[in-house]
Design an enzyme around this catalytic site. Structure first.
Site, PDB file in Angstrom:
ATOM      1  N   ASN A  47      42.980  34.566  31.861  1.00  0.00           N
ATOM      2  CA  ASN A  47      44.229  35.224  32.270  1.00  0.00           C
ATOM      3  C   ASN A  47      44.561  34.997  33.741  1.00  0.00           C
ATOM      4  OD1 ASN A  47      42.243  36.801  33.328  1.00  0.00           O
ATOM      5  ND2 ASN A  47      42.633  38.588  32.045  1.00  0.00           N
ATOM      6  N   ARG A  61      40.345  44.618  41.786  1.00  0.00           N
ATOM      7  CA  ARG A  61      39.773  45.857  41.258  1.00  0.00           C
ATOM      8  C   ARG A  61      40.096  47.010  42.211  1.00  0.00           C
ATOM      9  NH1 ARG A  61      39.884  43.736  37.133  1.00  0.00           N
ATOM     10  NH2 ARG A  61      38.174  43.223  35.725  1.00  0.00           N
ATOM     11  N   GLN A 118      39.637  53.954  35.268  1.00  0.00           N
ATOM     12  CA  GLN A 118      40.711  53.569  34.345  1.00  0.00           C
ATOM     13  C   GLN A 118      40.451  54.152  32.976  1.00  0.00           C
ATOM     14  OE1 GLN A 118      42.291  49.445  36.334  1.00  0.00           O
ATOM     15  NE2 GLN A 118      41.468  49.338  34.329  1.00  0.00           N
ATOM     16  N   HIS A 128      46.991  48.724  34.430  1.00  0.00           N
ATOM     17  CA  HIS A 128      46.243  47.458  34.450  1.00  0.00           C
ATOM     18  C   HIS A 128      46.760  46.525  33.345  1.00  0.00           C
ATOM     19  CE1 HIS A 128      41.978  45.541  34.946  1.00  0.00           C
ATOM     20  NE2 HIS A 128      42.939  44.639  34.917  1.00  0.00           N
TER      21      HIS A 128
HETATM   22  P1  NAI Z   1      36.703  33.556  40.370  1.00  0.00           P
HETATM   23  O1  NAI Z   1      35.247  33.820  40.150  1.00  0.00           O
HETATM   24  O2  NAI Z   1      37.293  32.273  39.957  1.00  0.00           O
HETATM   25  O3  NAI Z   1      37.047  33.770  41.908  1.00  0.00           O
HETATM   26  C1  NAI Z   1      36.550  34.817  42.670  1.00  0.00           C
HETATM   27  C2  NAI Z   1      36.416  34.330  44.097  1.00  0.00           C
HETATM   28  O4  NAI Z   1      36.011  35.436  44.886  1.00  0.00           O
HETATM   29  C3  NAI Z   1      35.341  33.238  44.240  1.00  0.00           C
HETATM   30  O5  NAI Z   1      35.888  32.145  44.940  1.00  0.00           O
HETATM   31  C4  NAI Z   1      34.234  33.915  45.017  1.00  0.00           C
HETATM   32  O6  NAI Z   1      33.543  33.027  45.877  1.00  0.00           O
HETATM   33  C5  NAI Z   1      35.017  34.965  45.790  1.00  0.00           C
HETATM   34  N1  NAI Z   1      34.188  36.079  46.251  1.00  0.00           N
HETATM   35  C6  NAI Z   1      33.174  36.707  45.618  1.00  0.00           C
HETATM   36  N2  NAI Z   1      32.666  37.663  46.413  1.00  0.00           N
HETATM   37  C7  NAI Z   1      33.377  37.627  47.552  1.00  0.00           C
HETATM   38  C8  NAI Z   1      33.316  38.351  48.762  1.00  0.00           C
HETATM   39  N3  NAI Z   1      32.382  39.298  48.957  1.00  0.00           N
HETATM   40  N4  NAI Z   1      34.199  38.065  49.729  1.00  0.00           N
HETATM   41  C9  NAI Z   1      35.106  37.070  49.550  1.00  0.00           C
HETATM   42  N5  NAI Z   1      35.215  36.337  48.430  1.00  0.00           N
HETATM   43  C10 NAI Z   1      34.352  36.624  47.457  1.00  0.00           C
HETATM   44  O7  NAI Z   1      37.447  34.771  39.678  1.00  0.00           O
HETATM   45  P2  NAI Z   1      38.987  34.877  39.290  1.00  0.00           P
HETATM   46  O8  NAI Z   1      39.185  34.403  37.924  1.00  0.00           O
HETATM   47  O9  NAI Z   1      39.809  34.324  40.383  1.00  0.00           O
HETATM   48  O10 NAI Z   1      39.136  36.479  39.274  1.00  0.00           O
HETATM   49  C11 NAI Z   1      38.903  37.240  40.449  1.00  0.00           C
HETATM   50  C12 NAI Z   1      38.883  38.713  40.115  1.00  0.00           C
HETATM   51  O11 NAI Z   1      40.173  39.124  39.705  1.00  0.00           O
HETATM   52  C13 NAI Z   1      37.986  39.082  38.923  1.00  0.00           C
HETATM   53  O12 NAI Z   1      36.643  39.225  39.311  1.00  0.00           O
HETATM   54  C14 NAI Z   1      38.597  40.362  38.462  1.00  0.00           C
HETATM   55  O13 NAI Z   1      38.010  41.456  39.140  1.00  0.00           O
HETATM   56  C15 NAI Z   1      40.069  40.242  38.848  1.00  0.00           C
HETATM   57  N6  NAI Z   1      40.916  40.033  37.679  1.00  0.00           N
HETATM   58  C16 NAI Z   1      41.893  40.967  37.435  1.00  0.00           C
HETATM   59  C17 NAI Z   1      42.684  40.871  36.336  1.00  0.00           C
HETATM   60  C18 NAI Z   1      43.787  41.871  36.074  1.00  0.00           C
HETATM   61  O14 NAI Z   1      44.263  41.960  34.948  1.00  0.00           O
HETATM   62  N7  NAI Z   1      44.227  42.597  37.066  1.00  0.00           N
HETATM   63  C19 NAI Z   1      42.502  39.797  35.344  1.00  0.00           C
HETATM   64  C20 NAI Z   1      41.539  38.799  35.771  1.00  0.00           C
HETATM   65  C21 NAI Z   1      40.753  38.963  36.876  1.00  0.00           C
END
Ligand code: NAI
Length: 352
Positions: free
Chosen positions: A114, A251, A280, A299
């Site tokens: 997504n 989040r 949530q 959400h």
């Molecule tokens: P991803 O794993 O591709 O990217 C996450 C990025 O955050 C990575 O580049 C990682 O290195 C970085 N990261 C991790 N810890 C960090 C920190 N302490 N400081 C800075 N950067 C850090 O994940 P993606 O697919 O981009 O999703 C990211 C987040 O978005 C998910 O973990 C989820 O919590 C949220 N999400 C929310 C959705 C919604 O419906 N609102 C749906 C999908 C994801």
């Protein structure tokens, strides 16, 4: 095998829109497939009573971030048969990952399912705030026509400095989409991208505390981990540029609840938007529901009908592989073999 799912109640829409796969009634379209394989799916809604009653003899648990069943260590300990937890979506922070690892439970999510949906929602919410859209819309509903009231707080996005915190799948897609708005972009991630990636995306690297005071708009896209819990603390919120905007579709717990309300009430931030809350569903008296200048949604950003199809297919694929004793897609794995294996989560847990 006892397989249970916790999905949002779809109500009337579940009957009218068969594509609403992510709801409890339609249960990700899994029931016929599992029945064929001789298994039954128990599709539940009550995340407290039903979860606690069923956990002791459950083998596989399916949950989503939109209606998260909070799988705490205490719950993991009450689930001796649990072997697999699947997240229909992206973000498995509602599960105590260390506890899952300690109990050799595999945790997998549908990586990438997504990310486009969320990136689009973030663009929408950035524009909603910067253009002062919601008060203008409300004027229309209220039968009013006060141009000054709206225009005095409405800006072009062009030329504003945008900061992206977490430049993974969603953060990078946001950058691609924002390029067309001619905005200078900074990003922070604990893993710096290559020079070529930075150039293609049009983003420049900055450490978090250097990025924060420079940006007119910040959009958060990192996972919730022990390290990012409260990352946008009172100190960081007040270090943001006066009159800037914060968007968080990552989040809710990454931003401190009451300091955010204070930053909006004092006018330090001009607006906040996002779709993620803690807990949530957000209770009716959650302080973010009634704080000034917000443009929040429930959400929903990652659960468009297209996204639901993708995460339903992904969950089915994981189940199929698990039941056939074949490995789950490598990119989907968060916890496996007693270890947190997803790079985004492993980094923080190693440090915790
Ligand atoms: P991803 O794993 O591709 O990217 C996450 C990025 O955050 C990575 O580049 C990682 O290195 C970085 N990261 C991790 N810890 C960090 C920190 N302490 N400081 C800075 N950067 C850090 O994940 P993606 O697919 O981009 O999703 C990211 C987040 O978005 C998910 O973990 C989820 O919590 C949220 N999400 C929310 C959705 C919604 O419906 N609102 C749906 C999908 C994801």
């Amino acid at each position: 095998m006892k397989i249970i799912s916790f999905l949002y109640p779809g109500g009337e829409a579940s009957k009218q829109v068969p594509e609403l796969l992510g709801c409890a009634e339609n249960a990700l379209g899994l029931k016929p497939f599992l029945k064929e394989r001789g298994h039954e799916l128990l599709s539940l809604v009550d995340k407290e009573a039903d979860l606690d009653r069923n956990l002791p003899d459950t083998d596989i648990l399916i949950t989503t971030p939109f209606w998260p069943a909070y799988v705490t260590r205490a719950r993991v300990e009450k689930a001796p048969k649990l072997k697999l937890i699947l997240t229909g979506g992206v973000g498995s922070d509602h599960i105590d990952l260390a506890a899952a690892a300690d109990h050799n439970i595999t945790v997998a999510e549908i990586t990438g399912c997504n990310v486009v949906s969320v990136a689009e929602h973030a663009v929408m919410q950035i524009l909603t705030l910067v253009r002062n859209y919601l008060p203008a819309y409300k004027q229309v509903l209220d039968g009013r026509w006060d141009i000054g009231e709206i225009a005095s707080k409405s800006h072009d996005l062009e030329g504003k400095i945008v900061g992206i915190v977490g430049a993974g799948r969603i953060g990078q897609r946001l950058a691609i989409r924002l390029r067309g708005f001619d905005v200078p972009m900074l990003y922070y991630d604990f893993r710096r991208l290559s020079t070529v990636e930075e150039q293609v995306l049009g983003i420049k690297y900055a450490l978090l505390d250097d990025l924060i005071p420079k940006c007119d708009v910040i959009s958060i896209h990192c996972p919730l981990t022990p390290e990012t819990d409260g990352l946008f603390s009172r100190k960081r919120l007040f270090a943001m540029k006066k009159g800037s905007y914060l968007v968080n579709t990552a989040r809710g717990k990454i931003v401190e609840t009451l300091p955010l309300v204070e930053a909006l009430e004092k006018g330090h931030l001009a607006g906040y938007a996002g779709d993620v809350w803690y807990p949530q569903p957000a209770p009716p008296d959650h302080p973010w529901r009634h704080m000034p200048n917000h443009a929040m949604t429930p959400h929903v950003s990652g659960t468009t009908l297209e996204a639901q199809k993708r995460y339903a297919d992904g969950v089915k694929d994981c189940l199929q592989r698990f039941l056939d004793n074949r490995p789950i897609e490598r990119d989907y794995l968060i916890v496996e073999g007693g270890k947190i294996v997803s790079p985004s989560y492993a980094y923080a847990y190693k440090k915790a």
